[in-house]
Design a protein around this motif. Structure first.
Motif, PDB file in Angstrom:
ATOM      1  N   MET A 241      64.603  23.086 -51.496  1.00  0.00           N
ATOM      2  CA  MET A 241      64.170  22.590 -50.195  1.00  0.00           C
ATOM      3  C   MET A 241      64.839  23.399 -49.091  1.00  0.00           C
ATOM      4  N   ALA A 242      64.085  23.726 -48.064  1.00  0.00           N
ATOM      5  CA  ALA A 242      64.630  24.468 -46.934  1.00  0.00           C
ATOM      6  C   ALA A 242      65.716  23.661 -46.241  1.00  0.00           C
ATOM      7  N   GLY A 243      66.633  24.370 -45.591  1.00  0.00           N
ATOM      8  CA  GLY A 243      67.709  23.707 -44.887  1.00  0.00           C
ATOM      9  C   GLY A 243      67.196  22.801 -43.779  1.00  0.00           C
ATOM     10  N   LYS A 244      67.913  21.732 -43.512  1.00  0.00           N
ATOM     11  CA  LYS A 244      67.570  20.783 -42.450  1.00  0.00           C
ATOM     12  C   LYS A 244      68.748  20.646 -41.498  1.00  0.00           C
ATOM     13  N   PHE A 245      68.445  20.205 -40.286  1.00  0.00           N
ATOM     14  CA  PHE A 245      69.466  20.004 -39.256  1.00  0.00           C
ATOM     15  C   PHE A 245      69.521  18.529 -38.917  1.00  0.00           C
ATOM     16  N   ILE A 246      70.631  17.868 -39.295  1.00  0.00           N
ATOM     17  CA  ILE A 246      70.837  16.452 -39.025  1.00  0.00           C
ATOM     18  C   ILE A 246      71.966  16.317 -38.008  1.00  0.00           C
ATOM     19  N   VAL A 247      71.725  15.541 -36.956  1.00  0.00           N
ATOM     20  CA  VAL A 247      72.701  15.389 -35.878  1.00  0.00           C
ATOM     21  C   VAL A 247      73.135  13.932 -35.776  1.00  0.00           C
ATOM     22  N   VAL A 248      74.418  13.732 -35.524  1.00  0.00           N
ATOM     23  CA  VAL A 248      74.960  12.397 -35.263  1.00  0.00           C
ATOM     24  C   VAL A 248      75.361  12.349 -33.791  1.00  0.00           C
ATOM     25  N   GLU A 249      74.836  11.359 -33.075  1.00  0.00           N
ATOM     26  CA  GLU A 249      75.060  11.227 -31.637  1.00  0.00           C
ATOM     27  C   GLU A 249      75.671   9.857 -31.315  1.00  0.00           C
ATOM     28  N   GLY A 250      76.248   9.759 -30.132  1.00  0.00           N
ATOM     29  CA  GLY A 250      76.760   8.473 -29.674  1.00  0.00           C
ATOM     30  C   GLY A 250      77.846   8.642 -28.643  1.00  0.00           C
TER      31      GLY A 250
ATOM     32  N   ALA B  88      77.706  27.026 -24.532  1.00  0.00           N
ATOM     33  CA  ALA B  88      78.319  26.781 -25.836  1.00  0.00           C
ATOM     34  C   ALA B  88      77.262  26.531 -26.901  1.00  0.00           C
ATOM     35  N   ARG B  89      76.224  25.783 -26.526  1.00  0.00           N
ATOM     36  CA  ARG B  89      75.145  25.474 -27.474  1.00  0.00           C
ATOM     37  C   ARG B  89      74.406  26.737 -27.905  1.00  0.00           C
ATOM     38  N   ALA B  90      74.171  27.639 -26.967  1.00  0.00           N
ATOM     39  CA  ALA B  90      73.484  28.888 -27.295  1.00  0.00           C
ATOM     40  C   ALA B  90      74.290  29.700 -28.298  1.00  0.00           C
ATOM     41  N   GLN B  91      75.606  29.752 -28.116  1.00  0.00           N
ATOM     42  CA  GLN B  91      76.469  30.485 -29.049  1.00  0.00           C
ATOM     43  C   GLN B  91      76.437  29.866 -30.438  1.00  0.00           C
ATOM     44  N   LEU B  92      76.523  28.556 -30.490  1.00  0.00           N
ATOM     45  CA  LEU B  92      76.519  27.856 -31.777  1.00  0.00           C
ATOM     46  C   LEU B  92      75.191  28.028 -32.490  1.00  0.00           C
ATOM     47  N   LEU B  93      74.109  27.916 -31.758  1.00  0.00           N
ATOM     48  CA  LEU B  93      72.779  28.030 -32.357  1.00  0.00           C
ATOM     49  C   LEU B  93      72.567  29.411 -32.975  1.00  0.00           C
ATOM     50  N   ALA B  94      72.939  30.445 -32.216  1.00  0.00           N
ATOM     51  CA  ALA B  94      72.695  31.811 -32.675  1.00  0.00           C
ATOM     52  C   ALA B  94      73.633  32.234 -33.803  1.00  0.00           C
ATOM     53  N   ASN B  95      74.878  31.764 -33.741  1.00  0.00           N
ATOM     54  CA  ASN B  95      75.895  32.275 -34.664  1.00  0.00           C
ATOM     55  C   ASN B  95      76.153  31.404 -35.880  1.00  0.00           C
TER      56      ASN B  95
ATOM     57  N   PRO C 231      71.625  30.799 -38.656  1.00  0.00           N
ATOM     58  CA  PRO C 231      71.941  31.517 -39.901  1.00  0.00           C
ATOM     59  C   PRO C 231      72.118  30.594 -41.104  1.00  0.00           C
ATOM     60  N   ALA C 232      72.742  29.426 -40.893  1.00  0.00           N
ATOM     61  CA  ALA C 232      72.924  28.490 -42.003  1.00  0.00           C
ATOM     62  C   ALA C 232      71.583  27.952 -42.498  1.00  0.00           C
ATOM     63  N   LEU C 233      70.701  27.597 -41.585  1.00  0.00           N
ATOM     64  CA  LEU C 233      69.377  27.109 -41.978  1.00  0.00           C
ATOM     65  C   LEU C 233      68.584  28.192 -42.705  1.00  0.00           C
ATOM     66  N   ALA C 234      68.706  29.433 -42.243  1.00  0.00           N
ATOM     67  CA  ALA C 234      68.008  30.543 -42.898  1.00  0.00           C
ATOM     68  C   ALA C 234      68.513  30.755 -44.319  1.00  0.00           C
ATOM     69  N   ASP C 235      69.762  30.344 -44.557  1.00  0.00           N
ATOM     70  CA  ASP C 235      70.366  30.458 -45.892  1.00  0.00           C
ATOM     71  C   ASP C 235      70.128  29.197 -46.718  1.00  0.00           C
ATOM     72  N   ASN C 236      69.248  28.313 -46.215  1.00  0.00           N
ATOM     73  CA  ASN C 236      68.883  27.055 -46.879  1.00  0.00           C
ATOM     74  C   ASN C 236      70.022  26.047 -46.961  1.00  0.00           C
ATOM     75  N   SER C 237      71.043  26.208 -46.131  1.00  0.00           N
ATOM     76  CA  SER C 237      72.075  25.180 -46.025  1.00  0.00           C
ATOM     77  C   SER C 237      71.590  24.080 -45.078  1.00  0.00           C
ATOM     78  N   TRP C 238      72.136  22.893 -45.264  1.00  0.00           N
ATOM     79  CA  TRP C 238      71.856  21.782 -44.355  1.00  0.00           C
ATOM     80  C   TRP C 238      72.975  21.733 -43.328  1.00  0.00           C
ATOM     81  N   VAL C 239      72.617  21.667 -42.080  1.00  0.00           N
ATOM     82  CA  VAL C 239      73.595  21.641 -40.999  1.00  0.00           C
ATOM     83  C   VAL C 239      73.735  20.213 -40.492  1.00  0.00           C
TER      84      VAL C 239
END
Length: 206
Positions: free
Chosen positions: A1-10, A73-80, A84-92
């Motif tokens: 399964m391709a990598g997914k991005f799950i976020v916890v907010e609050g 900061a978000r732009a740096q995190l997204l690009a770096n 890349p983690a999602l492209a490597d099929n990791s879940w973020v």
């Protein structure tokens, strides 16, 4: 399964740290590799921006300055890290993402929607999490929990009214987006974790 991005907010004191650990464990149990991030932060440059955002300055921090630093900061995190983690099929698994800016700077600081949309479009170009778990806590309770952890930072000192506006915007945005699941974080932590597990089980089974 391709990598997914799950976020916890609050809000502060919602219990994000323990929920992030729970999500990471559940995803790993499914056989996926994971990368955990936080915002602002997550890269050397983004961590430096985090310190800049959170410290108390002997000058007025302009609301638009705070907002642009968050997106830098978000732009740096997204690009770096994230892409890349999602492209490597990791879940973020993210500790905050764009929803925080929409709630804190849009709701709490009351920055106009056009400014927020413009920065979001420039920075994210349509990118968004696959799933967001929003831990909903009453601001007074969350701040009391945060005080129990130690000295509050500049944003945590913004006042109860700020956090009430922030929570209201969180709830408004969560109610309008099917990819955001609201978890009652006023419950005992065992019940919060139970609700998170149910939400994850449903998502992972789809």
């Amino acid at each position: 399964m391709a990598g997914k991005f799950i976020v916890v907010e609050g809000l502060e004191g919602a219990g994000k740290s323990s929920v992030i650990a729970l999500v990471e464990s559940a995803v790993k149990a499914q056989g996926h590799s994971t990368v955990t991030t936080r915002e602002p932060g997550g890269t050397p440059m983004a961590e430096a921006i985090r310190e800049c955002v959170k410290q108390n300055w002997q000058e007025t921090v302009v609301e638009e300055t705070e907002l642009m630093l968050m997106y830098a900061a978000r732009a740096q995190l997204l690009a770096n890290v994230i892409k890349p983690a999602l492209a490597d099929n990791s879940w973020v698994i993210g500790d905050r993402h764009d929803l925080s800016s929409q709630a804190y700077q849009g709701g709490g600081r009351q920055i106009d929607a056009d400014t927020l949309v413009a920065l979001r479009d420039i920075t994210l170009k349509g990118f968004k999490p696959d799933l967001t778990l929003y831990l909903d806590v009453e601001p007074a309770v969350g701040l009391e929990r945060a005080r129990g952890r130690g000295e509050l930072d500049r944003i945590e000192l913004a006042g109860l009214g700020f956090f009430e506006r922030t929570r209201a915007r969180y709830l408004e945005l969560a109610g309008a987006d099917d990819s955001i699941i609201t978890i009652n974080a006023m419950q005992p932590m065992a019940d919060v974790h139970s609700d998170v597990r149910k939400a994850l089980e449903h998502y992972l089974s789809c």
